[in-house]
Each structure stands twice: as C-alpha cells, then as structure tokens.
Motif scaffolding. Sequence first.
Motif, mmCIF file in Angstrom:
data_model
loop_
_atom_site.group_PDB
_atom_site.id
_atom_site.type_symbol
_atom_site.label_atom_id
_atom_site.label_comp_id
_atom_site.label_asym_id
_atom_site.label_seq_id
_atom_site.Cartn_x
_atom_site.Cartn_y
_atom_site.Cartn_z
ATOM 1 N N THR A 97 -5.195 6.372 5.240
ATOM 2 C CA THR A 97 -4.435 5.121 5.149
ATOM 3 C C THR A 97 -5.000 4.080 6.106
ATOM 4 N N THR A 142 -2.826 2.532 -4.108
ATOM 5 C CA THR A 142 -2.662 3.819 -3.439
ATOM 6 C C THR A 142 -3.941 4.154 -2.682
ATOM 7 N N VAL A 143 -3.799 4.679 -1.473
ATOM 8 C CA VAL A 143 -4.970 4.897 -0.619
ATOM 9 C C VAL A 143 -5.930 5.930 -1.184
ATOM 10 N N PRO A 180 0.766 5.022 0.907
ATOM 11 C CA PRO A 180 -0.076 5.931 1.705
ATOM 12 C C PRO A 180 -0.169 7.338 1.150
ATOM 13 N N THR A 202 -8.310 2.706 4.839
ATOM 14 C CA THR A 202 -8.122 1.858 3.659
ATOM 15 C C THR A 202 -7.612 0.477 4.062
ATOM 16 N N VAL A 261 0.836 -1.206 0.000
ATOM 17 C CA VAL A 261 0.000 0.000 0.000
ATOM 18 C C VAL A 261 0.868 1.252 0.000
#
Length: 313
Positions: free
Chosen positions: A254, A277-278, A229, A257, A227
């Motif tokens: 973040t 990507t968040v 953030p 998510t 991920v």
Amino acid sequence: MSDLSALPKDWIVTSGQFTRTAYQEVYPAIDPTKADNSLDGKTLVLTGASRGIGARGIAPAFVKAGVKAIVLIATNVTKLGSVEEELKKINPKIEVLSLSVDITSVEQVSEAWREINSRYPQVHILVNNAGVETTDSDKPHEQDPDVFFRNFEVNLKGTHTMTQQFLKAAVTWATAEDPVRVINISSSSAWGVWPFLAAYSNSKAAIIHYTTTVAASYPGTVLAIAVNPGMNDTEILPSVLREAGFQTNDPLLTGATLVWLTADPARSRFLNGRVLTVEWDVNELLSRKEEITSKNLLTMQLNATLGVEQFGN
C-alpha cells in the motif's frame, strides 16, 4: 453468507482483479527508492499513523521515497514516538512532527493544522488513512445507531475535516503543474455486499464518492484518489476474515502504491477521482488509461442506462 473458510485462500485477491497481474508485495514499478518515484522535498501528512498500514507500510514507504518531512497523526502519542524512531532508522535526517489528534474533533483538527501550516506552509500530500470498523451485527434491526455511525464519524467525517483544513491552505498555491495530492483509504467492501461489515462498508463507499467530488471541485489543482489496500493483517481486520485464513498483503504494498500515485501527478492524473486496489499492476492500469477515462471506470455509479437518448425518436 457462505462459509468463508471454504473459499480459496487467494479469493480476496483474485475475485477483485482488474489487471491480469496481481501483487501482494512491492514490485519494481512501485519501488519507492526508484528515481521516477522520488518525493524529494515533499511534505506528507498521514492520519492513522500509529499502527497498522500507516505505521508499517505508508510512513516507511514515503520516507524511502525521500520526503523532506512527515507529519504523523493519531490519538496515541506513545505509539507515534515508536513509529518516529523506526522512520529515523530509514533516514536519520527525516523531519518528523507527531501530533495527538482526534480527527473527529473539528477543534483538534483545526489546531493541528495551525501548527502544521506554521511549520510547513506547503503540505503537498495528505493521506487519510485513519479508520475504524465497529459493525456490531449483520442485521440492521439489531445495530446500535451510535456504534454504526462511529464508522462515519471517523472514516468519513474525519476524512472530510482533515481534507478541508488541508485544502484551505493548499488552494492558495496549488497549480496544474504542481497539484496537491489527497489519498483516501477505502475498501473493497465498499462495492461488495458484506452484511457483517455493514457500517464499515457503507462509510467506505461514501469515501469513494467523496473522493470523486473533491477531484471535481478543484479541476487540475487537486489530485484525489481513493485506494483499497486489500486485506492486511492489522488490528482492524475482523476476526471472521482472519479465521478464514485468506492471504494478506504486505503493508508496504500500500505504501509503495501511494508513493507511485503521488510522485508524478501527470502520470497518475487519469486516476483522479477514481478508486483502485493496490494489488493491481500500475503498468497495466497505464495501458488501459484510455479505456478507464472514456468509459468512466473505477467510479461509483448507478448500474443503469440513463438519458432520453436510449429511447430514440
């Protein structure tokens, strides 16, 4: 490199969009208090928990989502105590175990997991959030190897050491119906070309492929997702980016998510072994599920067409 301050203030977000809609704050679909994002009864281990996104975004979001227990890992035990106090304000009944651990030390990580597993035989979620950025020059011939590889020590070795100990216990009970979840924090610099972040970006690129490897190593029983953030106003943010005045994300984006990704593995399984990507809209990601899986998108790949089939007869 061009003058970053001349770029639009939303450039970090808009230049990296994969979904039409982009967010910088928590939105309804990922609200950690929603029933379909519940993590009731689950246990989380979080590294990098004493500050930044870990303290201000990830830990609070998971507590709001109803986790039974959260293990906070960082080197600064005093700061961990402050984080624990804030989490108790969200849920006074939350079980919190704070451990001072240098994740680059195999011995310290092993000892920490012995304590964690003695208290929580089933840890459901590991979030490898701890990271450093120590690039000292944008020219390779000027970079101190020890400074350069400090990024790999923390960002990659630390992630692997924590994941390894987590999986040693998890493989004994994880199933396809109830897989364990590994979230590795990466960065958009992993696929960009940012010489002034060379050490950091290289280590974060390695994290993405490492995540894909973990997912492939345990088909069905481990959900592993990398991920990004986005840009957050934390201690790790390089001064050149802060001075450019780019918009920053709410750290809770973040956290929320990650809650959405881990609450329902069946829902997010199509992202296993991939990076996201968040800021991307999760509902739009779901609508592109077939495209993402059939084209193997959101993975680190060689930008080339390979295979003898391309040459015909």
